[in-house]
Design an enzyme around this catalytic site. Sequence first.
Site: not given
Ligand code: NAD
Ligand code: UD1
Length: 338
Positions: A127, A129, A153, A157, A235, A295-296
């Site tokens: 990510s 992140t 979290y 990563k 973003r 925050p964050g």
């Molecule tokens: P998601 O929760 O929809 O998918 C994750 C899947 O992993 C789920 O189906 C869950 O049931 C499964 N899982 C969790 N722990 C497990 C375990 N111990 N054994 C087997 N299965 C398990 O999330 P997503 O949005 O599809 O994200 C996928 C990956 O990408 C994650 O690692 C997440 O941290 C990463 N990621 C997501 C985002 C985002 O914005 N969605 C951004 C950056 C990174």
């Molecule tokens: C967040 C996580 C990041 C994670 C990613 C995907 C934090 C600090 N970061 O990223 O670690 O990998 O999600 O899961 O939580 N916003 C609003 N109102 C809302 C929600 C969000 O204004 O109700 C704003 C936020 O301030 C930000 C933008 O929308 O500026 C995107 O937010 P979000 O979708 O939560 O993603 P990130 O913060 O970039």
Amino acid sequence: MRVLVTGGAGYIGSHTVLSLLEKGHVPVVVDNLSNSSVESLNRVTEITGKPIEFHNIDLCDEEAFPSFMREQTFDAILHFAGFKAVGESVANPLKYYKNNIGSTLSLLKAIDATTSTNPPKVIFSSSATVYGSSTELPLTESSKTGEGITNPYGFTKFVCERILADTAEANSAFQAIALRYFNPIGAHESGRIGENPSGIPNNLAPYITQVASGKLSELSVFGDDYDTADGTGVRDYIHVMDVAEGHVAALSLTESGFHAINLGTGKGTSVIELIKAFEKVVGAPVPFSVSPRRPGDIAACYADTSLAKQLLGWSSTRYISEACADAWRWQSQNPKGY
Ligand code: NAD
Ligand code: UD1
């Protein structure tokens, strides 16, 4: 290729399974359904006409997972499995360290990543992140990582990337790729699969779609006093199908060693701009009010995308407007998710 997809029933995993099938690969999904439903895979089958091998196994299960892996061979592994709720990780850090790091260790052990002479490559869901408080824009893969990460979290990563890099260093036959996603949004254009957050969404895009559908009453915009053009956070929102295709492209990277690669569009979009883009596709206003900064959060974050283009021959092809239209189609046709 025969590809193990851990977490393949989840949001990004299910879209990637679809892309793999479209390109003629054979995905095998392992998921414990802790944050997903097997219905996502049924629908991928419905879209593609192809069956999907699915195993309900927890990667951290010290008996079931190694035993499954002993019976299987894979050319590559896409490792999506993990927990992803930032707020929950602050409230319950051990749950996150255990599952996210534990599942990665368990996977590497099962393929003998440190000693095998021919281990499958591992493509890991990282990510943006990991860049923490880095302010360099656009963020390149050599921008500083690790400093200013504000939640467990994000640390999982960072740590998993390090584990993969150290393992690739120890075994030159092992290849690991950390794909650093920026902000995946949207859904497959069919409207049959999409993001299915449990409870009230934390992320902006699913929150907006639920306000637009009337499920939630109003969006809080977290801060309008950032140093950005309109004061709201910026973003790099990327269509989930572009992210999916980035994984398929990464399967072809042959160079050994550890590679960290950004998956973003390179374009920053503010909160207000994303609201406007959704309003256009929905055809109605999305009510919002400004509240204090979360925050964050950082002001702005978007990717330098040149390495993905150079190494993977991949770049995003879809516009924000398509991501909004696809997310809206999914939300309006599946108001209760799967
Ligand atoms: P998601 O929760 O929809 O998918 C994750 C899947 O992993 C789920 O189906 C869950 O049931 C499964 N899982 C969790 N722990 C497990 C375990 N111990 N054994 C087997 N299965 C398990 O999330 P997503 O949005 O599809 O994200 C996928 C990956 O990408 C994650 O690692 C997440 O941290 C990463 N990621 C997501 C985002 C985002 O914005 N969605 C951004 C950056 C990174
Ligand atoms: C967040 C996580 C990041 C994670 C990613 C995907 C934090 C600090 N970061 O990223 O670690 O990998 O999600 O899961 O939580 N916003 C609003 N109102 C809302 C929600 C969000 O204004 O109700 C704003 C936020 O301030 C930000 C933008 O929308 O500026 C995107 O937010 P979000 O979708 O939560 O993603 P990130 O913060 O970039």
